[in-house]
Design an enzyme around this catalytic site. Sequence first.
Site, PDB file in Angstrom:
ATOM      1  N   TYR A  71       9.449  79.035  69.581  1.00 17.69           N
ATOM      2  CA  TYR A  71       7.949  78.942  69.665  1.00 17.69           C
ATOM      3  C   TYR A  71       7.469  79.449  68.254  1.00 17.69           C
ATOM      4  CZ  TYR A  71       8.529  79.837  74.661  1.00 17.69           C
ATOM      5  OH  TYR A  71       8.862  79.796  75.887  1.00 17.69           O
TER       6      TYR A  71
ATOM      7  N   ARG B 169       4.617  87.011  75.086  1.00 15.19           N
ATOM      8  CA  ARG B 169       3.359  87.861  75.238  1.00 15.19           C
ATOM      9  C   ARG B 169       3.779  89.170  75.212  1.00 15.19           C
ATOM     10  NH1 ARG B 169       0.820  86.630  80.445  1.00 15.19           N
ATOM     11  NH2 ARG B 169       2.337  85.724  81.047  1.00 15.19           N
TER      12      ARG B 169
ATOM     13  N   ASP C 219      -2.507  88.402  76.105  1.00 14.30           N
ATOM     14  CA  ASP C 219      -2.866  87.305  75.374  1.00 14.30           C
ATOM     15  C   ASP C 219      -4.275  87.199  75.104  1.00 14.30           C
ATOM     16  OD1 ASP C 219      -3.896  86.139  77.587  1.00 14.30           O
ATOM     17  OD2 ASP C 219      -2.021  84.633  77.634  1.00 14.30           O
TER      18      ASP C 219
ATOM     19  N   ASP D  31       2.083  78.858  79.515  1.00 13.19           N
ATOM     20  CA  ASP D  31       0.672  79.418  79.932  1.00 13.19           C
ATOM     21  C   ASP D  31      -0.512  78.439  79.493  1.00 13.19           C
ATOM     22  OD1 ASP D  31       1.544  81.722  80.869  1.00 13.19           O
ATOM     23  OD2 ASP D  31       1.595  82.682  79.169  1.00 13.19           O
TER      24      ASP D  31
END
Length: 289
Positions: free
Chosen positions: A66, A172, A80, A38
């Site tokens: 992540y 997310r 988000d 993203d």
Amino acid sequence: MNGLLVVDKAGGMTSHDVVARVRRLTGEKSVGHLGTLDPMATGVLPLLLGNYTRLAQFFSTAEKAYSGTIRFGFATDTYDAEGVPVGPVISPELTLEQIREAAVPFHGEVEQMPPAFSAKKIAGKPAYKLAREGKPVELKAKTIHIHEFSLDGLSSETVNFQITVSAGGYVRSVAHELGQALGCGGHLSGLRRTRAGVFTLEDAWTLNRLEALDGNAESALLHPRTLLPEMPSVTADAMVLGRLRNGAQVNLAEFSDAELVKIFSGQRELAGIGKRIAGTLFQPVVVMN
């Protein structure tokens, strides 16, 4: 230019922006990324260049790791920080122990609903386009696997996390659902991909560093023999290479136990991928040239 390049994506860019920039830097028109990041996110974005785009199918199941932050107190429509707040904005009084307890179900095999603002296709159209048009987005839950989800460093309403998730998983959605579980709402406020499959930040080049190579971006490509390490490599002779390039079956006597084999002409030129069909007989599934 043929090969695999790992970029350390900066925030504020789409994955398509990175592809376009690499096209300009390398002069290679055929460039594709392995897993969208993203715009808000940074970190590892592997790119296939030239005829290496034919290898994309072999990277589709790669898990990803992540680090990032989750902000509690309100949810957003995109799950988000780039989205619009949904519901009231509050200042919850949470402890790290409470958050960790609520996160216990987010381990192992879980059913996850993708965000409405995602690239998932609905009747051939990305879900985010339908969402932006105010049209109904009917997505199906998907089974994913969360291999690690650790939380630390709670400061006010924001907590740090590290997560490792199977292909197709949305961080997310994890942030959003954790906020729901705590009853206060939550959204992803920061994200950095630290690993995609076997590729890490140590392999990655920023776009500024690539530009500094001044037309020698080929030196940033990973050595082809290091790619797809689960497949053994063989250097083939002229006869085998000729049969491979004509789509014919080849005999690779030393690989009777391998399902897939990388076949090279010399040390660096990947000629193709062979799939074992019987004994030591392999059928080409990808021919590079």
